[in-house]
Design an enzyme around this catalytic site. Structure first.
Site, mmCIF file in Angstrom:
data_model
loop_
_atom_site.group_PDB
_atom_site.id
_atom_site.type_symbol
_atom_site.label_atom_id
_atom_site.label_comp_id
_atom_site.label_asym_id
_atom_site.label_seq_id
_atom_site.Cartn_x
_atom_site.Cartn_y
_atom_site.Cartn_z
ATOM 1 N N GLN A 182 55.337 64.578 -69.841
ATOM 2 C CA GLN A 182 56.613 64.736 -70.555
ATOM 3 C C GLN A 182 56.422 65.309 -71.957
ATOM 4 O O GLN A 182 57.370 65.375 -72.733
ATOM 5 C CB GLN A 182 57.363 63.400 -70.622
ATOM 6 C CG GLN A 182 57.843 62.896 -69.274
ATOM 7 C CD GLN A 182 58.921 63.775 -68.630
ATOM 8 O OE1 GLN A 182 59.502 64.668 -69.268
ATOM 9 N NE2 GLN A 182 59.183 63.544 -67.351
ATOM 10 N N SER A 202 52.467 68.697 -65.487
ATOM 11 C CA SER A 202 53.131 69.217 -64.288
ATOM 12 C C SER A 202 54.074 70.352 -64.689
ATOM 13 O O SER A 202 54.901 70.175 -65.587
ATOM 14 C CB SER A 202 53.961 68.071 -63.679
ATOM 15 O OG SER A 202 53.947 68.109 -62.297
ATOM 16 N N CYS A 328 60.872 58.914 -59.933
ATOM 17 C CA CYS A 328 60.075 58.267 -58.899
ATOM 18 C C CYS A 328 60.546 56.845 -58.624
ATOM 19 O O CYS A 328 60.209 56.269 -57.618
ATOM 20 C CB CYS A 328 58.609 58.254 -59.290
ATOM 21 S SG CYS A 328 58.049 59.891 -59.676
HETATM 22 N N1 PMP Z 1 53.941 61.411 -65.391
HETATM 23 C C1 PMP Z 1 55.121 61.411 -65.992
HETATM 24 C C2 PMP Z 1 55.241 60.836 -67.373
HETATM 25 C C3 PMP Z 1 56.252 61.942 -65.354
HETATM 26 O O1 PMP Z 1 57.435 61.932 -65.956
HETATM 27 C C4 PMP Z 1 56.091 62.474 -64.054
HETATM 28 C C5 PMP Z 1 57.279 63.051 -63.300
HETATM 29 N N2 PMP Z 1 58.315 62.123 -63.089
HETATM 30 C C6 PMP Z 1 54.819 62.456 -63.472
HETATM 31 C C7 PMP Z 1 53.770 61.930 -64.164
HETATM 32 C C8 PMP Z 1 54.573 62.993 -62.087
HETATM 33 O O2 PMP Z 1 54.781 64.368 -62.009
HETATM 34 P P1 PMP Z 1 54.826 65.060 -60.552
HETATM 35 O O3 PMP Z 1 55.899 64.332 -59.786
HETATM 36 O O4 PMP Z 1 55.171 66.467 -60.827
HETATM 37 O O5 PMP Z 1 53.497 64.881 -59.937
#
Ligand code: PMP
Length: 386
Positions: A182, A202, A328
Protein backbone atom coordinates in the site's frame (compact mmCIF):
# COMPACT_ATOMS: atom_id res chain seq x y z
CA UNK A 1 -28.66 -9.16 -7.19
CA UNK A 2 -29.61 -5.48 -7.08
CA UNK A 3 -27.20 -3.00 -8.59
CA UNK A 4 -27.00 0.78 -8.54
CA UNK A 5 -29.67 2.58 -10.54
CA UNK A 6 -28.84 2.61 -14.24
CA UNK A 7 -28.73 6.40 -14.34
CA UNK A 8 -26.65 6.86 -11.23
CA UNK A 9 -22.98 7.58 -11.77
CA UNK A 10 -20.91 4.90 -10.10
CA UNK A 11 -18.13 6.24 -7.88
CA UNK A 12 -15.22 3.98 -7.02
CA UNK A 13 -13.69 4.65 -3.59
CA UNK A 14 -12.04 1.25 -3.08
CA UNK A 15 -8.62 1.92 -4.61
CA UNK A 16 -6.79 0.03 -1.86
CA UNK A 17 -8.54 -3.12 -3.11
CA UNK A 18 -7.41 -2.46 -6.66
CA UNK A 19 -7.09 0.29 -9.28
CA UNK A 20 -7.84 0.45 -13.00
CA UNK A 21 -4.93 0.02 -15.43
CA UNK A 22 -3.92 3.36 -16.94
CA UNK A 23 -4.20 3.57 -20.77
CA UNK A 24 -0.44 4.29 -21.07
CA UNK A 25 0.31 1.15 -19.03
CA UNK A 26 -1.92 -0.93 -21.25
CA UNK A 27 -0.25 0.50 -24.36
CA UNK A 28 3.18 -0.35 -22.95
CA UNK A 29 2.10 -3.95 -22.32
CA UNK A 30 0.13 -4.60 -25.50
CA UNK A 31 2.96 -5.45 -27.96
CA UNK A 32 4.33 -8.01 -25.51
CA UNK A 33 1.11 -10.00 -25.53
CA UNK A 34 0.97 -10.39 -29.30
CA UNK A 35 3.93 -9.20 -31.40
CA UNK A 36 6.85 -9.80 -29.04
CA UNK A 37 5.51 -12.98 -27.57
CA UNK A 38 8.63 -15.11 -27.19
CA UNK A 39 9.50 -17.09 -24.11
CA UNK A 40 12.36 -15.21 -22.43
CA UNK A 41 14.10 -18.54 -21.79
CA UNK A 42 14.28 -19.40 -25.52
CA UNK A 43 17.64 -18.95 -27.24
CA UNK A 44 16.25 -17.78 -30.62
CA UNK A 45 15.39 -14.24 -31.78
CA UNK A 46 11.86 -14.34 -30.34
CA UNK A 47 13.17 -15.38 -26.94
CA UNK A 48 16.01 -12.87 -27.02
CA UNK A 49 13.61 -9.98 -27.67
CA UNK A 50 11.35 -11.04 -24.83
CA UNK A 51 14.36 -11.48 -22.53
CA UNK A 52 15.61 -8.00 -23.39
CA UNK A 53 12.19 -6.46 -22.65
CA UNK A 54 11.93 -8.37 -19.37
CA UNK A 55 15.39 -7.33 -18.24
CA UNK A 56 14.63 -3.70 -19.18
CA UNK A 57 11.52 -3.87 -17.00
CA UNK A 58 13.58 -5.39 -14.19
CA UNK A 59 16.18 -2.62 -14.46
CA UNK A 60 13.57 0.12 -14.51
CA UNK A 61 11.76 -1.38 -11.51
CA UNK A 62 15.02 -1.69 -9.60
CA UNK A 63 16.08 1.86 -10.32
CA UNK A 64 12.65 3.26 -9.31
CA UNK A 65 12.81 1.38 -6.00
CA UNK A 66 16.45 2.08 -5.17
CA UNK A 67 17.49 -1.55 -5.66
CA UNK A 68 19.82 -3.52 -7.94
CA UNK A 69 18.29 -5.40 -10.90
CA UNK A 70 19.45 -8.75 -9.50
CA UNK A 71 17.46 -7.99 -6.33
CA UNK A 72 14.15 -7.93 -8.25
CA UNK A 73 12.05 -11.10 -8.33
CA UNK A 74 8.80 -10.85 -10.28
CA UNK A 75 5.96 -12.73 -8.57
CA UNK A 76 2.21 -12.98 -9.08
CA UNK A 77 1.63 -10.25 -6.50
CA UNK A 78 2.33 -9.21 -2.92
CA UNK A 79 0.69 -12.31 -1.45
CA UNK A 80 3.13 -14.63 -3.19
CA UNK A 81 6.02 -12.27 -2.44
CA UNK A 82 5.15 -12.17 1.27
CA UNK A 83 4.91 -15.97 1.46
CA UNK A 84 8.15 -16.44 -0.47
CA UNK A 85 9.96 -14.03 1.84
CA UNK A 86 8.53 -15.15 5.17
CA UNK A 87 8.92 -18.91 4.73
CA UNK A 88 12.23 -18.47 2.92
CA UNK A 89 13.76 -16.21 5.55
CA UNK A 90 12.37 -18.36 8.36
CA UNK A 91 14.17 -21.49 7.14
CA UNK A 92 13.72 -24.91 8.68
CA UNK A 93 14.47 -24.40 12.39
CA UNK A 94 12.07 -22.43 14.60
CA UNK A 95 13.20 -19.26 16.37
CA UNK A 96 11.63 -15.99 17.45
CA UNK A 97 9.95 -13.47 15.22
CA UNK A 98 8.53 -10.03 15.78
CA UNK A 99 5.53 -8.81 13.84
CA UNK A 100 2.70 -6.31 14.26
CA UNK A 101 -0.98 -6.96 14.96
CA UNK A 102 -1.98 -4.91 11.88
CA UNK A 103 -0.42 -6.99 9.10
CA UNK A 104 -2.33 -7.98 5.97
CA UNK A 105 -3.57 -11.61 6.00
CA UNK A 106 -0.87 -12.51 3.45
CA UNK A 107 1.65 -11.83 6.23
CA UNK A 108 -0.46 -12.62 9.31
CA UNK A 109 -1.37 -16.12 8.10
CA UNK A 110 2.15 -17.28 7.14
CA UNK A 111 3.29 -15.92 10.53
CA UNK A 112 0.52 -17.88 12.22
CA UNK A 113 1.72 -21.02 10.41
CA UNK A 114 5.23 -20.42 11.68
CA UNK A 115 3.77 -20.05 15.17
CA UNK A 116 1.94 -23.36 14.75
CA UNK A 117 5.22 -25.01 13.76
CA UNK A 118 7.10 -23.93 16.86
CA UNK A 119 8.13 -20.31 16.29
CA UNK A 120 7.71 -17.81 19.13
CA UNK A 121 5.68 -14.93 17.70
CA UNK A 122 5.98 -11.57 19.46
CA UNK A 123 3.69 -8.70 18.57
CA UNK A 124 4.84 -5.12 18.57
CA UNK A 125 1.85 -3.12 19.87
CA UNK A 126 0.35 -0.19 18.00
CA UNK A 127 -0.73 3.12 19.49
CA UNK A 128 -4.31 4.45 19.39
CA UNK A 129 -3.90 5.67 15.78
CA UNK A 130 -2.38 2.42 14.52
CA UNK A 131 1.38 3.05 14.41
CA UNK A 132 3.76 0.43 15.85
CA UNK A 133 5.54 1.53 19.00
CA UNK A 134 9.23 1.84 18.18
CA UNK A 135 10.22 2.21 21.85
CA UNK A 136 8.82 -1.26 22.66
CA UNK A 137 10.76 -2.89 19.80
CA UNK A 138 14.12 -3.10 21.60
CA UNK A 139 12.51 -4.81 24.58
CA UNK A 140 11.16 -7.57 22.30
CA UNK A 141 14.52 -8.22 20.65
CA UNK A 142 16.52 -11.16 22.00
CA UNK A 143 19.50 -13.13 20.67
CA UNK A 144 16.90 -15.65 19.41
CA UNK A 145 15.14 -13.06 17.18
CA UNK A 146 15.56 -14.25 13.59
CA UNK A 147 12.86 -12.46 11.64
CA UNK A 148 10.87 -9.21 11.73
CA UNK A 149 7.72 -8.71 9.62
CA UNK A 150 6.22 -5.22 9.67
CA UNK A 151 4.39 -3.46 6.84
CA UNK A 152 5.20 0.00 5.48
CA UNK A 153 1.65 1.39 5.10
CA UNK A 154 -1.43 -0.16 6.61
CA UNK A 155 -4.13 -1.11 4.13
CA UNK A 156 -7.07 -0.28 6.41
CA UNK A 157 -6.00 3.04 7.94
CA UNK A 158 -3.17 4.32 5.72
CA UNK A 159 -0.92 4.58 8.80
CA UNK A 160 2.73 4.94 7.83
CA UNK A 161 4.99 2.68 9.89
CA UNK A 162 8.50 3.66 11.06
CA UNK A 163 10.28 0.91 9.13
CA UNK A 164 13.67 2.65 8.76
CA UNK A 165 13.73 3.33 12.53
CA UNK A 166 12.96 -0.34 13.29
CA UNK A 167 15.64 -1.50 10.84
CA UNK A 168 18.17 0.80 12.49
CA UNK A 169 17.36 -0.67 15.91
CA UNK A 170 17.58 -4.18 14.50
CA UNK A 171 20.98 -3.33 13.06
CA UNK A 172 21.27 -6.50 10.99
CA UNK A 173 20.77 -8.87 13.95
CA UNK A 174 17.83 -10.55 12.18
CA UNK A 175 16.21 -10.48 8.76
CA UNK A 176 13.39 -8.02 8.06
CA UNK A 177 10.47 -8.53 5.64
CA UNK A 178 8.42 -5.45 4.78
CA UNK A 179 5.09 -5.53 2.95
CA UNK A 180 4.98 -2.30 0.94
CA UNK A 181 1.87 -3.12 -1.13
CA UNK A 182 0.00 0.00 0.00
CA UNK A 183 3.04 2.26 -0.16
CA UNK A 184 4.56 1.66 -3.60
CA UNK A 185 3.42 4.20 -6.17
CA UNK A 186 1.92 6.44 -3.47
CA UNK A 187 4.97 7.49 -1.48
CA UNK A 188 8.71 7.28 -2.09
CA UNK A 189 9.87 3.70 -1.46
CA UNK A 190 13.65 3.21 -1.56
CA UNK A 191 14.68 -0.32 -0.68
CA UNK A 192 18.22 0.25 0.54
CA UNK A 193 17.30 3.38 2.49
CA UNK A 194 14.63 1.43 4.39
CA UNK A 195 17.28 -1.06 5.45
CA UNK A 196 15.08 -4.16 5.22
CA UNK A 197 16.06 -7.58 3.86
CA UNK A 198 13.07 -8.15 1.59
CA UNK A 199 10.21 -5.95 0.40
CA UNK A 200 7.01 -6.83 -1.44
CA UNK A 201 4.56 -4.97 -3.66
CA UNK A 202 1.74 -5.55 -6.13
CA UNK A 203 1.25 -3.68 -9.43
CA UNK A 204 -2.54 -3.45 -9.38
CA UNK A 205 -2.44 -1.20 -6.31
CA UNK A 206 -0.89 1.59 -8.42
CA UNK A 207 -2.72 1.35 -11.74
CA UNK A 208 -0.72 -1.58 -13.07
CA UNK A 209 -2.09 -4.99 -14.07
CA UNK A 210 -3.34 -7.64 -11.65
CA UNK A 211 -1.29 -10.81 -11.32
CA UNK A 212 2.18 -9.33 -11.01
CA UNK A 213 4.22 -8.10 -8.08
CA UNK A 214 7.77 -7.87 -6.92
CA UNK A 215 9.82 -9.25 -4.11
CA UNK A 216 13.04 -7.32 -3.58
CA UNK A 217 15.69 -9.49 -1.98
CA UNK A 218 18.81 -7.80 -0.67
CA UNK A 219 22.02 -9.02 -2.30
CA UNK A 220 23.70 -11.77 -0.35
CA UNK A 221 20.47 -12.98 1.31
CA UNK A 222 20.04 -16.72 1.38
CA UNK A 223 16.46 -17.31 0.32
CA UNK A 224 15.50 -20.88 -0.55
CA UNK A 225 12.97 -21.54 -3.31
CA UNK A 226 9.42 -22.58 -2.46
CA UNK A 227 8.75 -24.24 -5.80
CA UNK A 228 10.89 -26.11 -8.30
CA UNK A 229 10.94 -27.00 -11.96
CA UNK A 230 12.72 -24.14 -13.70
CA UNK A 231 15.86 -22.05 -13.55
CA UNK A 232 14.11 -18.70 -14.02
CA UNK A 233 14.84 -15.81 -11.65
CA UNK A 234 17.82 -17.64 -10.17
CA UNK A 235 15.59 -20.63 -9.41
CA UNK A 236 13.89 -18.65 -6.64
CA UNK A 237 10.69 -18.20 -8.59
CA UNK A 238 10.76 -20.78 -11.35
CA UNK A 239 8.34 -20.63 -14.25
CA UNK A 240 8.04 -18.57 -17.43
CA UNK A 241 8.26 -14.91 -16.48
CA UNK A 242 5.14 -12.80 -17.24
CA UNK A 243 6.89 -10.43 -19.65
CA UNK A 244 3.94 -8.14 -20.49
CA UNK A 245 2.85 -7.96 -16.84
CA UNK A 246 6.36 -7.08 -15.69
CA UNK A 247 6.47 -4.33 -18.32
CA UNK A 248 3.10 -3.09 -17.07
CA UNK A 249 4.37 -3.04 -13.50
CA UNK A 250 7.46 -1.03 -14.43
CA UNK A 251 5.43 1.41 -16.57
CA UNK A 252 2.83 1.95 -13.84
CA UNK A 253 5.49 2.48 -11.18
CA UNK A 254 7.31 4.92 -13.43
CA UNK A 255 4.15 6.95 -14.09
CA UNK A 256 3.22 6.91 -10.40
CA UNK A 257 6.63 8.06 -9.26
CA UNK A 258 6.92 10.77 -11.91
CA UNK A 259 3.73 12.42 -10.62
CA UNK A 260 4.06 11.35 -7.01
CA UNK A 261 4.25 14.74 -5.37
CA UNK A 262 1.42 16.24 -7.43
CA UNK A 263 -0.74 13.17 -6.88
CA UNK A 264 -0.01 13.13 -3.15
CA UNK A 265 -1.08 16.78 -2.82
CA UNK A 266 -4.17 16.25 -4.97
CA UNK A 267 -5.29 13.09 -3.16
CA UNK A 268 -4.73 14.86 0.20
CA UNK A 269 -7.08 17.58 -0.98
CA UNK A 270 -9.68 14.99 -2.03
CA UNK A 271 -9.47 13.26 1.33
CA UNK A 272 -9.79 16.53 3.27
CA UNK A 273 -12.73 17.62 1.16
CA UNK A 274 -14.48 14.26 1.62
CA UNK A 275 -13.87 14.23 5.36
CA UNK A 276 -14.98 17.81 5.92
CA UNK A 277 -18.23 17.12 4.05
CA UNK A 278 -18.84 13.97 6.07
CA UNK A 279 -18.13 15.83 9.32
CA UNK A 280 -20.64 18.56 8.57
CA UNK A 281 -23.31 16.41 6.91
CA UNK A 282 -22.98 13.01 8.57
CA UNK A 283 -21.59 13.86 12.01
CA UNK A 284 -20.63 12.52 14.38
CA UNK A 285 -17.84 10.73 12.52
CA UNK A 286 -14.63 9.30 13.97
CA UNK A 287 -11.42 8.98 11.97
CA UNK A 288 -9.50 5.78 12.61
CA UNK A 289 -5.85 6.41 11.87
CA UNK A 290 -3.24 9.12 12.19
CA UNK A 291 -3.86 12.70 11.08
CA UNK A 292 -0.26 13.22 9.95
CA UNK A 293 1.76 10.01 9.63
CA UNK A 294 -0.50 8.47 7.02
CA UNK A 295 -0.88 8.12 3.29
CA UNK A 296 -3.83 10.27 2.11
CA UNK A 297 -5.13 7.61 -0.27
CA UNK A 298 -6.87 5.89 2.69
CA UNK A 299 -9.54 7.27 4.98
CA UNK A 300 -10.98 4.99 7.62
CA UNK A 301 -13.97 6.59 9.24
CA UNK A 302 -16.68 5.38 11.63
CA UNK A 303 -20.30 6.47 11.74
CA UNK A 304 -21.47 5.70 15.29
CA UNK A 305 -25.14 4.73 15.22
CA UNK A 306 -24.78 2.83 11.89
CA UNK A 307 -23.70 -0.72 11.21
CA UNK A 308 -20.81 -1.06 8.77
CA UNK A 309 -22.35 -3.97 6.85
CA UNK A 310 -25.64 -2.06 6.38
CA UNK A 311 -23.72 1.02 5.26
CA UNK A 312 -21.64 -1.00 2.81
CA UNK A 313 -24.70 -2.61 1.25
CA UNK A 314 -26.66 0.63 1.03
CA UNK A 315 -23.71 2.53 -0.40
CA UNK A 316 -23.31 -0.16 -3.03
CA UNK A 317 -26.96 0.41 -3.98
CA UNK A 318 -26.21 4.14 -4.07
CA UNK A 319 -23.37 3.48 -6.54
CA UNK A 320 -20.51 4.08 -4.11
CA UNK A 321 -17.90 1.31 -3.91
CA UNK A 322 -15.99 1.23 -0.63
CA UNK A 323 -15.02 -1.37 1.93
CA UNK A 324 -15.22 -2.37 5.57
CA UNK A 325 -11.67 -3.70 5.69
CA UNK A 326 -9.08 -5.28 3.43
CA UNK A 327 -10.45 -6.83 0.24
CA UNK A 328 -9.15 -10.19 1.42
CA UNK A 329 -11.30 -10.07 4.56
CA UNK A 330 -14.23 -7.98 3.36
CA UNK A 331 -16.35 -11.11 2.89
CA UNK A 332 -16.10 -11.63 6.63
CA UNK A 333 -18.36 -9.91 9.14
CA UNK A 334 -15.77 -10.22 11.88
CA UNK A 335 -14.53 -6.94 13.30
CA UNK A 336 -11.25 -5.68 11.86
CA UNK A 337 -8.19 -7.01 13.76
CA UNK A 338 -6.42 -3.78 12.79
CA UNK A 339 -8.96 -1.54 14.53
CA UNK A 340 -9.15 -3.97 17.44
CA UNK A 341 -5.40 -3.73 17.91
CA UNK A 342 -5.82 0.06 18.03
CA UNK A 343 -8.28 -0.43 20.90
CA UNK A 344 -11.19 1.44 19.32
CA UNK A 345 -14.50 1.24 21.22
CA UNK A 346 -17.19 -1.23 20.03
CA UNK A 347 -19.45 1.43 18.50
CA UNK A 348 -16.57 2.78 16.43
CA UNK A 349 -15.36 -0.71 15.50
CA UNK A 350 -18.78 -1.80 14.26
CA UNK A 351 -19.37 1.26 12.09
CA UNK A 352 -15.96 1.66 10.42
CA UNK A 353 -15.74 2.16 6.66
CA UNK A 354 -12.66 2.38 4.48
CA UNK A 355 -12.71 4.85 1.61
CA UNK A 356 -9.65 4.75 -0.62
CA UNK A 357 -8.85 7.33 -3.26
CA UNK A 358 -6.87 7.63 -6.47
CA UNK A 359 -5.66 10.63 -8.46
CA UNK A 360 -8.14 9.65 -11.20
CA UNK A 361 -11.07 10.85 -9.06
CA UNK A 362 -12.46 14.34 -9.59
CA UNK A 363 -13.47 16.77 -6.83
CA UNK A 364 -16.98 16.61 -8.21
CA UNK A 365 -17.09 12.83 -7.71
CA UNK A 366 -15.75 13.21 -4.17
CA UNK A 367 -18.43 15.75 -3.27
CA UNK A 368 -21.13 13.62 -4.84
CA UNK A 369 -19.88 10.52 -3.00
CA UNK A 370 -19.75 12.41 0.32
CA UNK A 371 -23.29 13.55 -0.20
CA UNK A 372 -24.47 9.97 -0.88
CA UNK A 373 -22.56 8.60 2.12
CA UNK A 374 -23.98 11.31 4.39
CA UNK A 375 -27.53 10.74 3.17
CA UNK A 376 -27.17 6.98 3.68
CA UNK A 377 -25.70 7.35 7.18
CA UNK A 378 -28.43 9.80 8.21
CA UNK A 379 -31.12 7.48 6.89
CA UNK A 380 -29.67 4.43 8.63
CA UNK A 381 -29.36 6.31 11.90
CA UNK A 382 -32.94 7.56 11.62
CA UNK A 383 -34.35 4.11 10.90
CA UNK A 384 -31.76 2.30 13.05
CA UNK A 385 -31.62 -0.29 10.26
CA UNK A 386 -30.04 -3.30 11.86
N1 PMP B 1 -0.42 -6.53 1.43
C1 PMP B 1 -1.24 -5.49 1.54
C2 PMP B 1 -0.95 -4.44 2.57
C3 PMP B 1 -2.37 -5.37 0.72
O1 PMP B 1 -3.19 -4.34 0.84
C4 PMP B 1 -2.60 -6.39 -0.24
C5 PMP B 1 -3.81 -6.33 -1.15
N2 PMP B 1 -5.04 -6.31 -0.46
C6 PMP B 1 -1.70 -7.46 -0.32
C7 PMP B 1 -0.62 -7.49 0.52
C8 PMP B 1 -1.89 -8.58 -1.30
O2 PMP B 1 -1.77 -8.16 -2.62
P1 PMP B 1 -2.21 -9.17 -3.80
O3 PMP B 1 -3.64 -9.55 -3.50
O4 PMP B 1 -2.08 -8.37 -5.03
O5 PMP B 1 -1.31 -10.33 -3.74
Amino acid sequence: MQTASRHMKEIYLDNNATTPVLPAVWEAMRPFLSQTYGNPASAHWAGRRARQALEDAREQTASLLGAYPDEVVFTSGATEANNLAIFGLAGATPGELITSPIEHPSVAEPVQQLGDSGWTVKRLPVCRVGIVQVDVFSSLLTPETRLVCVMLVNNETGALQPIAALARLLDGRATFQCDAAQAAGKIRVQFHELGVTTLSLSAHKFHGPKGVGVLLVRRGTRLPARSWGGHQQAGLRPGTEPVALAIGLAAALNLAQRSQETHYAYVSRLRDLFLSRLSTEAGPVVVNGPAQESVPHTLNVSFPGCRADALLMNLDLAGVACSTGSACSSGSLLPSPVLQAMGVPAEVLGSAMRFSFSPLLSEEEILEAAQRVAATARRLRATREE
